[in-house]
Scaffold this motif. Sequence first.
Motif, mmCIF file in Angstrom:
data_model
loop_
_atom_site.group_PDB
_atom_site.id
_atom_site.type_symbol
_atom_site.label_atom_id
_atom_site.label_comp_id
_atom_site.label_asym_id
_atom_site.label_seq_id
_atom_site.Cartn_x
_atom_site.Cartn_y
_atom_site.Cartn_z
ATOM 1 N N LYS A 275 20.873 -95.136 -43.983
ATOM 2 C CA LYS A 275 20.071 -96.323 -43.690
ATOM 3 C C LYS A 275 20.583 -97.519 -44.470
ATOM 4 O O LYS A 275 20.696 -98.635 -43.932
ATOM 5 N N PHE A 276 20.906 -97.312 -45.743
ATOM 6 C CA PHE A 276 21.454 -98.408 -46.547
ATOM 7 C C PHE A 276 22.804 -98.858 -46.011
ATOM 8 O O PHE A 276 23.084 -100.062 -45.941
ATOM 9 N N ALA A 277 23.637 -97.881 -45.621
ATOM 10 C CA ALA A 277 24.961 -98.230 -45.100
ATOM 11 C C ALA A 277 24.844 -99.046 -43.815
ATOM 12 O O ALA A 277 25.565 -100.042 -43.627
ATOM 13 N N GLY A 278 23.930 -98.641 -42.935
ATOM 14 C CA GLY A 278 23.742 -99.394 -41.693
ATOM 15 C C GLY A 278 23.221 -100.791 -41.956
ATOM 16 O O GLY A 278 23.696 -101.771 -41.360
ATOM 17 N N THR A 279 22.244 -100.902 -42.861
ATOM 18 C CA THR A 279 21.706 -102.223 -43.202
ATOM 19 C C THR A 279 22.760 -103.087 -43.865
ATOM 20 O O THR A 279 22.893 -104.281 -43.565
ATOM 21 N N PHE A 280 23.549 -102.490 -44.762
ATOM 22 C CA PHE A 280 24.610 -103.226 -45.449
ATOM 23 C C PHE A 280 25.647 -103.742 -44.458
ATOM 24 O O PHE A 280 26.089 -104.898 -44.538
ATOM 25 N N LEU A 281 26.028 -102.892 -43.511
ATOM 26 C CA LEU A 281 27.006 -103.312 -42.503
ATOM 27 C C LEU A 281 26.458 -104.452 -41.654
ATOM 28 O O LEU A 281 27.153 -105.445 -41.392
ATOM 29 N N PHE A 282 25.200 -104.332 -41.225
ATOM 30 C CA PHE A 282 24.603 -105.377 -40.390
ATOM 31 C C PHE A 282 24.486 -106.690 -41.151
ATOM 32 O O PHE A 282 24.860 -107.757 -40.641
ATOM 33 N N VAL A 283 23.975 -106.642 -42.379
ATOM 34 C CA VAL A 283 23.764 -107.865 -43.158
ATOM 35 C C VAL A 283 25.078 -108.579 -43.413
ATOM 36 O O VAL A 283 25.191 -109.803 -43.228
ATOM 37 N N ASN A 284 26.097 -107.848 -43.823
ATOM 38 C CA ASN A 284 27.373 -108.492 -44.117
ATOM 39 C C ASN A 284 28.075 -108.977 -42.850
ATOM 40 O O ASN A 284 28.783 -109.991 -42.882
ATOM 41 N N LEU A 285 27.877 -108.262 -41.747
ATOM 42 C CA LEU A 285 28.431 -108.745 -40.485
ATOM 43 C C LEU A 285 27.821 -110.096 -40.124
ATOM 44 O O LEU A 285 28.537 -111.033 -39.717
ATOM 45 N N VAL A 286 26.509 -110.211 -40.283
ATOM 46 C CA VAL A 286 25.843 -111.495 -40.020
ATOM 47 C C VAL A 286 26.351 -112.563 -40.975
ATOM 48 O O VAL A 286 26.658 -113.697 -40.575
ATOM 49 N N PHE A 287 26.465 -112.217 -42.261
ATOM 50 C CA PHE A 287 26.948 -113.183 -43.250
ATOM 51 C C PHE A 287 28.337 -113.710 -42.889
ATOM 52 O O PHE A 287 28.570 -114.931 -42.870
ATOM 53 N N PHE A 288 29.265 -112.798 -42.618
ATOM 54 C CA PHE A 288 30.647 -113.212 -42.379
ATOM 55 C C PHE A 288 30.770 -114.037 -41.098
ATOM 56 O O PHE A 288 31.480 -115.046 -41.069
ATOM 57 N N ILE A 289 30.093 -113.618 -40.047
ATOM 58 C CA ILE A 289 30.197 -114.353 -38.776
ATOM 59 C C ILE A 289 29.604 -115.749 -38.918
ATOM 60 O O ILE A 289 30.219 -116.749 -38.529
ATOM 61 N N VAL A 290 28.399 -115.833 -39.488
ATOM 62 C CA VAL A 290 27.750 -117.133 -39.637
ATOM 63 C C VAL A 290 28.532 -118.024 -40.602
ATOM 64 O O VAL A 290 28.726 -119.222 -40.347
ATOM 65 N N TYR A 291 29.007 -117.452 -41.709
ATOM 66 C CA TYR A 291 29.768 -118.249 -42.683
ATOM 67 C C TYR A 291 31.083 -118.741 -42.080
ATOM 68 O O TYR A 291 31.458 -119.909 -42.248
ATOM 69 N N TYR A 292 31.772 -117.869 -41.381
ATOM 70 C CA TYR A 292 33.058 -118.263 -40.781
ATOM 71 C C TYR A 292 32.853 -119.367 -39.744
ATOM 72 O O TYR A 292 33.577 -120.373 -39.737
ATOM 73 N N TYR A 293 31.859 -119.187 -38.885
ATOM 74 C CA TYR A 293 31.616 -120.196 -37.843
ATOM 75 C C TYR A 293 31.207 -121.522 -38.468
ATOM 76 O O TYR A 293 31.704 -122.593 -38.077
ATOM 77 N N SER A 294 30.318 -121.481 -39.448
ATOM 78 C CA SER A 294 29.826 -122.719 -40.058
ATOM 79 C C SER A 294 30.933 -123.450 -40.803
ATOM 80 O O SER A 294 31.062 -124.673 -40.697
ATOM 81 N N ALA A 295 31.732 -122.690 -41.569
ATOM 82 C CA ALA A 295 32.815 -123.329 -42.327
ATOM 83 C C ALA A 295 33.877 -123.928 -41.411
ATOM 84 O O ALA A 295 34.518 -124.919 -41.759
ATOM 85 N N LYS A 296 34.044 -123.347 -40.236
ATOM 86 C CA LYS A 296 35.104 -123.805 -39.342
ATOM 87 C C LYS A 296 34.655 -124.962 -38.455
ATOM 88 O O LYS A 296 35.440 -125.866 -38.153
ATOM 89 N N TYR A 297 33.398 -124.947 -38.031
ATOM 90 C CA TYR A 297 32.982 -125.907 -37.007
ATOM 91 C C TYR A 297 31.899 -126.888 -37.462
ATOM 92 O O TYR A 297 31.621 -127.852 -36.752
ATOM 93 N N ILE A 298 31.267 -126.658 -38.601
ATOM 94 C CA ILE A 298 30.257 -127.591 -39.096
ATOM 95 C C ILE A 298 30.882 -128.398 -40.219
ATOM 96 O O ILE A 298 31.208 -127.845 -41.278
ATOM 97 N N ARG A 299 31.046 -129.678 -39.996
ATOM 98 C CA ARG A 299 31.844 -130.511 -40.890
ATOM 99 C C ARG A 299 31.279 -130.557 -42.303
ATOM 100 O O ARG A 299 32.026 -130.497 -43.279
ATOM 101 N N LYS A 300 29.958 -130.670 -42.430
ATOM 102 C CA LYS A 300 29.363 -130.838 -43.754
ATOM 103 C C LYS A 300 29.014 -129.516 -44.426
ATOM 104 O O LYS A 300 28.447 -129.518 -45.521
ATOM 105 N N PHE A 301 29.346 -128.415 -43.795
ATOM 106 C CA PHE A 301 29.081 -127.115 -44.426
ATOM 107 C C PHE A 301 30.299 -126.756 -45.280
ATOM 108 O O PHE A 301 31.241 -126.128 -44.812
ATOM 109 N N ARG A 302 30.275 -127.204 -46.537
ATOM 110 C CA ARG A 302 31.369 -126.939 -47.466
ATOM 111 C C ARG A 302 30.807 -126.501 -48.807
ATOM 112 O O ARG A 302 30.968 -127.170 -49.823
ATOM 113 N N PRO A 303 30.123 -125.363 -48.846
ATOM 114 C CA PRO A 303 29.522 -124.950 -50.124
ATOM 115 C C PRO A 303 30.577 -124.494 -51.122
ATOM 116 O O PRO A 303 31.510 -123.766 -50.775
ATOM 117 N N ASN A 304 30.440 -124.975 -52.360
ATOM 118 C CA ASN A 304 31.306 -124.467 -53.416
ATOM 119 C C ASN A 304 30.697 -123.196 -53.991
ATOM 120 O O ASN A 304 29.692 -122.692 -53.500
#
Length: 819
Positions: free
Chosen positions: A330-359
């Motif tokens: 259960k933890f492994a499945g939740t961990f995979l899902f959470v990080n998949l969401v993180f990476f996809i959203v972070y990658y898309y935002s950093a690439k296509y949202i101009r002001k999304f530049r968190p240090n």
Amino acid sequence: MKKQAGKWLNGKEGFFSLLRKERRDTLINLGLILVLGSSVSLLMTLYLDRIPQRLVVGSIAGKDIKADQNYEIVDEKSTQKLKEEAVAGILPVYDFDPTIETEVISRIHGAFNGARTFLQDNLPQGGRVSRLSEELESTLKREFQESLAFLLTDEQYDLVHRNRFHPAVERALTWLIHDVMQYPVAQSLADFSALVEKGFSLRKLSPDGNSTEEVVNEASAIQGLQESRNKILSVPLKSGERDLNLEFLDRDTFQGIKSIVAGLVKTNVNYNGSETDSRKLKAQANIKNIIVKVQRGEAIIRGGDRFEPWHLTVIEGIRKQRMKTNRPLKFAGTFLFVNLVFFIVYYYSAKYIRKFRPNRKDLVFLGVTLILCLVILRVGVFLGATVRDALPFSVGPFTLYYVIPVAAGAMLVRFILNSETALVFAVLLSLFSGIFVENSLELTVYYLISGVFAAHAIAHVDKRSTILLCGAYTGLVNALTVFSLNLISVISISGGIEPSQIAVNAVAGFFGGLFTAMTVLVLTPVMEGLFNYTTDIKLLELANLSHPLLKEMIVHAPGTYHHSQLVGILAEAGAQAINANPLLARVGSYYHDIGKMKKPQYFVENQRGDNPHDKLAPSMSALIVEAHVKDGLEMAREYKLPKKIADMIPQHQGTKLIGYFYNKARKTADPALGKVDERDYRYEGPKPQTREAGIIMLADTVEAAVRSLPEKTPQKIQSTVEKLVNQHFVDEQLDECDLTLRDLHRIAEAFGKILVGIYHQRVEYPEGALLAEGSAGANIHPLWKRSKVNDALLEQPTPPQSNIAPLFRKKGEKNPSSS
């Protein structure tokens, strides 16, 4: 050349060094995201409470026991009891088979027909011999009994043999068999004595498979085998007057026939165990499990109450379900899902949202805020059942979830960072919150809308009391969202509307907005202190003119103080024109020149009398002027100014040329010593990184230049503003901030309106109204007189007119380079 190329590639600021640094930073950021994903996954799957192991009915609970998540527990005892009752209600099945009678009668017909044929074949026709030989007689008897499937006594065989197997005897046998076996005949009535009260199912079988069934509750419906035989023996001869040939049959013969029939009668009712068992299994299968539904946070038992059987059933069910759950998977499945969401959203935002530049600091702040919001959600869900039980009225399962201030996360991120980052954060937080609370799509939508609007409402808040007003606005949007979602769900599920429940849910949503604002008020100073962020509330504190730095400036550098105030007015107007942060621009302007307090006499606005630069070499003067940036940064650190404000101290100068002293150095330079290096007369930078810093750079230059104009007509002021903005654009000072050409046009227009208002033309007073020469007014130092340094701001070397971007060219005006 090779040495210079190698330095460019491998030096401290070389290409490969920067590439390695970028990769290292990327790996560190990914590591932070993985740590955040692990924390969120652990928070969503961890069991915080402990279920007691040994419980006894009647014992006292030492503490409250609540469900940590939603459970559907099978009440095995109650379910088993229902199954047993269902099985007990199944009647035993007995089969009544009429074909047994048919078989017996068929054997009788076959035996008699065979015997008559045998006699006909073995006795001569018309001869005197009327008896068979012993051998044939023995064969006849054997074959007759085999066909009859019954061993006759000698008396019984003699009876039928003496009558030559006459059809009248045969008819009497079949009539008696039918008279008895047309009814159910059981082996013993003792087997049915216990079934009479409850009854049993009697199925009458049919050769074509269409059986009929009835429930029998009377003992008279069944006759035992022995009772049937006794009945046969008691049948009087007269009862067969209609069906039997009484002329041929006498009493003795009929009595012998009855004895044969008594032996031929068989049971035609048998217990069908397989059918009975099948019906019992089917009855058990039709009983559905009794499910006890326990909501997340619902109190199973209160501390001090005694354990009842129901409590033990629920607690034991929770323990069994936890044992069935594979926690690592259960933890492994939740961990995979959470990080998949993180990476996809972070990658898309950093690439296509101009002001999304968190240090890195921003990532840590976002992670801490996300975890904190999920903790608030978990605590709120856990306490929800207690609050629900304490309320004097009933509420729905989601009502208290609307009150939990999940939207505070997005509001806080918008208040501290920017709207784009807040939007991304709201999407992530609402998704995880909806999954955490019963995988509810309704709550996911509610938290998303609430978070996005809360982030919008708090934009550019300049008072703490305004945050509460933002919470009220968010509460209204929450109430509308809850109202619409409840209408959709209620109508789609039941087709009816419960106005009272919808009203309670809407009120809960409104209070959720207020609690969101209160949470932000509590968390804002904490996050400011932990991460050294600067919010608009902090900026308001810095904008107070009683700040020690500003009080010191008005004493030691009054000209610079006045200049900073005017720059603040211009910067605020320019920021408002392009929808930047006016408060940040104004406060940054107040502190952009604090370094001049170290040597105020070297800056023209503070000079009283002689200009010390007249006695210095141009290079030394340039160093002193440039040093005010470093001095300003030191004072910013000393007074602990926020990084946002301190960064504007070097950025407001960028890498501009100190034009006056550069031109002076060129005029006085010895040709034998070579040309004057322009780099020695430029600020170190960096260039403005934000729109607000770019606005301050423009306002700083424009204010000083316009103040030095001899004629401050509106046309002259506007042309000067446009010229200076154009110079900064051509000098590439604005390349690293997000100011567009349209923004520059609007900033120039805003500057012009403010400056024309400040330096508007005045009515010429009569000569007598002027102060007489030699009066007190004549001794006032001309603080804002035109100076050579200010004139130099308009004399900075510019590229040829053909290379200047036509930012402010009027319609129809041609480019000089094209003429």
